[in-house]
Design a protein around this motif. Structure first.
Motif, PDB file in Angstrom:
ATOM      1  N   VAL A 185      -6.313   4.295  -6.689  1.00  0.00           N
ATOM      2  CA  VAL A 185      -7.109   3.387  -5.854  1.00  0.00           C
ATOM      3  C   VAL A 185      -6.791   3.666  -4.378  1.00  0.00           C
ATOM      4  N   ILE A 219       0.854  -1.182   0.000  1.00  0.00           N
ATOM      5  CA  ILE A 219       0.000   0.000   0.000  1.00  0.00           C
ATOM      6  C   ILE A 219       0.893   1.237   0.000  1.00  0.00           C
ATOM      7  N   ALA A 246      13.263  23.622   1.831  1.00  0.00           N
ATOM      8  CA  ALA A 246      13.443  22.802   0.630  1.00  0.00           C
ATOM      9  C   ALA A 246      12.468  23.260  -0.452  1.00  0.00           C
ATOM     10  N   GLY A 250       7.461   1.958  -0.823  1.00  0.00           N
ATOM     11  CA  GLY A 250       6.591   0.921  -1.372  1.00  0.00           C
ATOM     12  C   GLY A 250       7.166   0.324  -2.643  1.00  0.00           C
ATOM     13  N   LEU A 300       8.179  11.505  -3.721  1.00  0.00           N
ATOM     14  CA  LEU A 300       9.382  11.694  -4.533  1.00  0.00           C
ATOM     15  C   LEU A 300       9.090  12.642  -5.684  1.00  0.00           C
ATOM     16  N   GLY A 304       3.630   6.635   3.952  1.00  0.00           N
ATOM     17  CA  GLY A 304       4.332   7.907   4.003  1.00  0.00           C
ATOM     18  C   GLY A 304       3.931   8.829   5.143  1.00  0.00           C
ATOM     19  N   ALA A 332      13.847   6.099   2.840  1.00  0.00           N
ATOM     20  CA  ALA A 332      12.598   5.354   2.645  1.00  0.00           C
ATOM     21  C   ALA A 332      12.839   4.188   1.689  1.00  0.00           C
ATOM     22  N   HIS A 351      16.278  18.809  -5.339  1.00  0.00           N
ATOM     23  CA  HIS A 351      17.266  19.620  -4.615  1.00  0.00           C
ATOM     24  C   HIS A 351      18.689  19.175  -4.893  1.00  0.00           C
ATOM     25  N   PRO A 387       8.738   5.893  -2.633  1.00  0.00           N
ATOM     26  CA  PRO A 387      10.031   5.200  -2.687  1.00  0.00           C
ATOM     27  C   PRO A 387      10.072   3.933  -1.834  1.00  0.00           C
ATOM     28  N   ARG A 431     -11.014   6.570   4.435  1.00  0.00           N
ATOM     29  CA  ARG A 431     -11.195   7.473   3.282  1.00  0.00           C
ATOM     30  C   ARG A 431     -12.688   7.546   3.012  1.00  0.00           C
ATOM     31  N   GLU A 489       1.103  16.345   6.426  1.00  0.00           N
ATOM     32  CA  GLU A 489       1.529  17.630   6.987  1.00  0.00           C
ATOM     33  C   GLU A 489       0.663  18.040   8.174  1.00  0.00           C
ATOM     34  N   GLY A 491       9.373   3.114   5.275  1.00  0.00           N
ATOM     35  CA  GLY A 491       9.291   4.511   4.841  1.00  0.00           C
ATOM     36  C   GLY A 491       8.826   5.423   5.954  1.00  0.00           C
ATOM     37  N   LEU A 537       5.882  17.590   9.296  1.00  0.00           N
ATOM     38  CA  LEU A 537       5.345  16.286   8.868  1.00  0.00           C
ATOM     39  C   LEU A 537       5.141  15.324  10.034  1.00  0.00           C
ATOM     40  N   ASP A 546      -1.927   2.596  -5.031  1.00  0.00           N
ATOM     41  CA  ASP A 546      -1.700   3.984  -4.591  1.00  0.00           C
ATOM     42  C   ASP A 546      -2.869   4.850  -5.002  1.00  0.00           C
ATOM     43  N   GLU A 547      -3.224   5.791  -4.132  1.00  0.00           N
ATOM     44  CA  GLU A 547      -4.403   6.600  -4.457  1.00  0.00           C
ATOM     45  C   GLU A 547      -4.092   7.766  -5.392  1.00  0.00           C
TER      46      GLU A 547
HETATM   47  C1  LIG Z   1       4.381  17.375   1.425  1.00  0.00           C
HETATM   48  C2  LIG Z   1       5.666  16.602   1.586  1.00  0.00           C
HETATM   49  C3  LIG Z   1       6.839  17.082   1.009  1.00  0.00           C
HETATM   50  C4  LIG Z   1       8.031  16.404   1.161  1.00  0.00           C
HETATM   51  N1  LIG Z   1       9.165  16.923   0.603  1.00  0.00           N
HETATM   52  C5  LIG Z   1      10.350  16.295   0.767  1.00  0.00           C
HETATM   53  C6  LIG Z   1      11.540  16.803   0.168  1.00  0.00           C
HETATM   54  O1  LIG Z   1      11.530  17.831  -0.496  1.00  0.00           O
HETATM   55  N2  LIG Z   1      12.709  16.106   0.355  1.00  0.00           N
HETATM   56  C7  LIG Z   1      12.733  14.944   1.084  1.00  0.00           C
HETATM   57  O2  LIG Z   1      13.797  14.323   1.205  1.00  0.00           O
HETATM   58  N3  LIG Z   1      11.621  14.466   1.649  1.00  0.00           N
HETATM   59  C8  LIG Z   1      10.432  15.100   1.517  1.00  0.00           C
HETATM   60  N4  LIG Z   1       9.302  14.592   2.110  1.00  0.00           N
HETATM   61  C9  LIG Z   1       9.416  13.410   2.953  1.00  0.00           C
HETATM   62  C10 LIG Z   1       8.925  12.216   2.178  1.00  0.00           C
HETATM   63  O3  LIG Z   1       7.894  11.693   2.945  1.00  0.00           O
HETATM   64  C11 LIG Z   1      10.038  11.220   1.922  1.00  0.00           C
HETATM   65  O4  LIG Z   1      11.072  11.825   1.185  1.00  0.00           O
HETATM   66  C12 LIG Z   1       9.598   9.989   1.107  1.00  0.00           C
HETATM   67  O5  LIG Z   1       8.858  10.360  -0.031  1.00  0.00           O
HETATM   68  C13 LIG Z   1       8.825   9.027   1.938  1.00  0.00           C
HETATM   69  O6  LIG Z   1       8.567   7.884   1.170  1.00  0.00           O
HETATM   70  P1  LIG Z   1       7.403   6.879   1.497  1.00  0.00           P
HETATM   71  O7  LIG Z   1       7.472   5.849   0.440  1.00  0.00           O
HETATM   72  O8  LIG Z   1       7.488   6.483   2.918  1.00  0.00           O
HETATM   73  O9  LIG Z   1       6.051   7.744   1.378  1.00  0.00           O
HETATM   74  P2  LIG Z   1       5.444   8.624   0.192  1.00  0.00           P
HETATM   75  O10 LIG Z   1       6.469   9.027  -0.775  1.00  0.00           O
HETATM   76  O11 LIG Z   1       4.660   9.680   0.862  1.00  0.00           O
HETATM   77  O12 LIG Z   1       4.437   7.627  -0.524  1.00  0.00           O
HETATM   78  C14 LIG Z   1       3.282   7.151   0.111  1.00  0.00           C
HETATM   79  C15 LIG Z   1       2.232   6.836  -0.918  1.00  0.00           C
HETATM   80  O13 LIG Z   1       1.161   6.166  -0.274  1.00  0.00           O
HETATM   81  C16 LIG Z   1      -0.048   6.558  -0.853  1.00  0.00           C
HETATM   82  N5  LIG Z   1      -1.125   6.339   0.119  1.00  0.00           N
HETATM   83  C17 LIG Z   1      -1.219   6.801   1.389  1.00  0.00           C
HETATM   84  N6  LIG Z   1      -2.343   6.364   1.985  1.00  0.00           N
HETATM   85  C18 LIG Z   1      -2.985   5.605   1.068  1.00  0.00           C
HETATM   86  C19 LIG Z   1      -4.228   4.884   1.081  1.00  0.00           C
HETATM   87  N7  LIG Z   1      -5.004   4.836   2.179  1.00  0.00           N
HETATM   88  N8  LIG Z   1      -4.590   4.232  -0.048  1.00  0.00           N
HETATM   89  C20 LIG Z   1      -3.802   4.257  -1.155  1.00  0.00           C
HETATM   90  N9  LIG Z   1      -2.626   4.913  -1.219  1.00  0.00           N
HETATM   91  C21 LIG Z   1      -2.225   5.581  -0.122  1.00  0.00           C
HETATM   92  C22 LIG Z   1       0.158   8.017  -1.201  1.00  0.00           C
HETATM   93  O14 LIG Z   1      -0.682   8.398  -2.267  1.00  0.00           O
HETATM   94  C23 LIG Z   1       1.635   8.072  -1.582  1.00  0.00           C
HETATM   95  O15 LIG Z   1       1.846   8.011  -2.968  1.00  0.00           O
HETATM   96  C24 LIG Z   1       8.063  15.229   1.927  1.00  0.00           C
HETATM   97  C25 LIG Z   1       6.896  14.732   2.494  1.00  0.00           C
HETATM   98  C26 LIG Z   1       5.687  15.399   2.326  1.00  0.00           C
HETATM   99  C27 LIG Z   1       4.431  14.851   2.955  1.00  0.00           C
END
Ligand SMILES: Cc1cc2nc3c(=O)[nH]c(=O)nc-3n(C[C@H](O)[C@H](O)[C@H](O)COP(=O)(O)OP(=O)(O)OC[C@H]3O[C@@H](n4cnc5c(N)ncnc54)[C@H](O)[C@@H]3O)c2cc1C
Lengths: 412, 91
Positions: free
Chosen positions: A77, A7, A156, A13, A40, A108, A338, A45, A11, B79, A111, A327, A285, A31-32
């Protein structure tokens, strides 16, 4: 039959899905958002090494890898519930229920909102929304902006807005209140920014890094902090100014501000209006852990990791059989970390499923080590104490689950 | 009402800071009770934005509550979904 449902196509997932598939498991990713990549997609940067981190390219790379492994990726989704019957997890989505013995939750971060009077006006957005509009959708958020809230994410994204040719006039703090908490206290904010000096190439912050770690210097530094602010890439960072209200009739027209003392208290008679046509609120965050909560996973509040995180091991297992995490759901860190965590989770799942070659334990150790290495070299660190936070949660795991399981095995 | 009190906390149900704050002060209750009394967090989005603020208001008013103490209670669906979806009608 699906072996693993992932889910979140960020990065964590995607990396997790790839390493599951490499070890012979059949994977579906949900992913939704309309396209894979997660947060990502918005990132752009320059690393201290001078190299550029282009999130869109990184996402495409991961997406291609996933396609090579015949991973089924479904975008658009939403998962709205997650529960287990005897031996499989049911993942409830708006296109129906999917079932698999293993689930990796990589949802992930989200905010923190900081409400400011006037924040429902068109033109007010979270700083993350400005990032997505600018870098993903390529929509100009406005011509003249003000950021409320000073933190690493704000810096950033300020850089990214500037790269896109969007003018940000100033960064001010939110007014101190129970809702903004210490995001409205100049000295606390200053302290949290000390490890962001490289993102905010300004003499005072760089000076700060060495001197301002001392509390006395910090207080003094805040006392004499220039009213006009210090420049962050050309944009004044005004730690001694707070936003009292966002003004406008049908949309944002400006921000009412006032000077504040070292502790964040408003100094009467210093009110001033600055014009703006957009406002970004930067509240920081926290881990988005709703799905692990409905699944019944226990939680621990770890401020260094950004809030409540599900109990998990360094191998990315949760106490619930078949449920794994990776992540930002496990703590706020940058994209590369992540990814490394996702790889660890994938190998870990393969191991539980009895897949992978004889060297799977070695691979798992290697992947865990890699997370540390990537963390040590991270260009962006959201919390300077993150390594401590990680240690706390792994220790908790050992106390609650590790030793218990060992003794159970000894007895049983 | 001054601007601060009129500040909208929950957009779905249009609940203001003034309402949430006054209710919390009067009842010194849990986050859950505050939600039920004011409807903040009980609208269409399920509190995705305002739950943090509702928790923070409780923290600031009820003695001896710390951010870490407020349990992370979520209920499905997390959701917005249609009745058709919950009924597994995917036409
Ligand atoms: C607004 C924002 C800006 C950021 N900017 C930076 C930055 O500039 N540089 C940096 O290094 N880090 C940044 N980050 C931190 C960022 O979280 C990490 O860099 C990295 O993307 C985390 O990876 P992840 O795979 O854990 O989560 P994410 O990359 O957040 O991916 C999670 C995915 O899960 C999906 N998802 C969540 N809930 C559901 C659900 N119920 N059903 C279906 N899909 C779902 C989301 O759509 C999303 O695509 C930012 C975070 C946020 C929230």
């Amino acid at each position: 039959m699906i072996d693993v449902i992932v889910i979140g196509a960020g990065p964590a997932g995607l990396a997790g899905a790839i390493s599951c598939a490499e070890n012979g498991l059949k994977v579906t990713v949900i992913d939704e958002f309309v396209r894979p990549g997660g947060r990502l997609l918005g990132q752009l940067h320059q690393e201290p090494s001078g190299e550029w981190w282009n999130g869109i390219k990184e996402s495409e790379h991961l997406h291609n890898e996933a396609q090579k492994q015949s991973i089924d990726i479904r975008c658009g989704v939403s998962v709205y519930n997650l529960e287990k019957d005897e031996d499989a997890w049911n993942v409830h989505t708006n296109i129906g229920t999917l079932t698999a013995p293993y689930v990796l939750v990589a949802t992930g971060a989200a905010e923190f909102p900081i409400p400011v009077p006037g924040w429902t006006l068109p033109g007010v957005m979270s700083v993350g929304a400005a990032q997505v509009m600018t870098n993903v959708h390529r929509v100009e958020v406005g011509k003249k902006g003000i950021i409320i809230g000073a933190n690493i994410l704000a810096f950033a994204i300020l850089n990214e807005l500037q790269l896109a040719g969007i003018n940000v006039e100033r960064i001010v703090l939110p007014e101190k209140s129970p809702l903004s908490k210490n995001a409205g206290e100049p000295e606390v904010v200053m302290k949290s920014l000390l490890n962001a000096a490289h993102l905010a190439p300004s003499p005072i912050l760089r000076f700060g890094s060495s001197f301002m770690k001392n509390e006395g210097f910090r207080k003094l530094g805040m006392k004499f902090f220039p009213k006009s602010g210090v420049k962050v890439n050309g944009t004044p960072l005004q730690l001694r100014k707070a936003a009292l209200e966002i003004l406008g009739k049908d949309q944002v027209e400006g921000v009412l501000t006032a000077d504040i003392d070292v502790n964040g208290n408003v100094i009467k008679g210093t009110e001033k209006v600055y014009e703006a046509d957009f406002v970004c609120i930067a509240g920081g965050l926290y881990p988005l852990a709703e799905l692990t909560a409905v699944a019944g996973c226990p939680f621990k509040y770890v401020p260094e990791l950004g809030g409540h995180v599900p109990h998990h091991s360094e191998k990315m297992e949760t106490p619930l059989e078949g449920l794994f995490v990776a992540g930002n759901i496990t703590g706020i860190e940058s994209g590369k970390i992540a990814m490394a965590q996702g790889t660890t989770a994938g190998i870990s799942i393969a191991k539980h499923a009895g897949k992978g070659s004889t060297d799977i334990n070695e691979k798992l150790e290697q992947a865990m080590k890699n997370v540390h290495t990537v963390r040590q070299n991270a260009a962006i660190q959201f919390n300077p104490e993150v390594a401590n936070g990680r240690r706390k949660i792994y220790e908790l795991w050992d106390v609650f689950y590790g030793k218990e399981q060992d003794t159970l095995q000894e007895i049983g | 009402m001054n601007n601060k009190e009129a500040l909208v906390i929950c957009r779905c149900e249009e609940v203001t800071y003034g309402q949430v704050f006054a209710t919390a002060k009067e009842h010194k209750c849990t986050s859950r009770e505050l939600k039920l009394r004011t409807r903040a967090g009980m609208g269409f989005c399920g509190g995705r934005t305002c739950r943090v603020m509702v928790d923070r208001i409780i923290e600031s008013i009820v003695p001896n509550t710390e951010e870490g103490d407020i349990p992370l209670k979520y209920q499905p669906p997390i959701r917005p979904v249609t009745f058709g979806t919950v009924g597994e009608n995917h036409e």
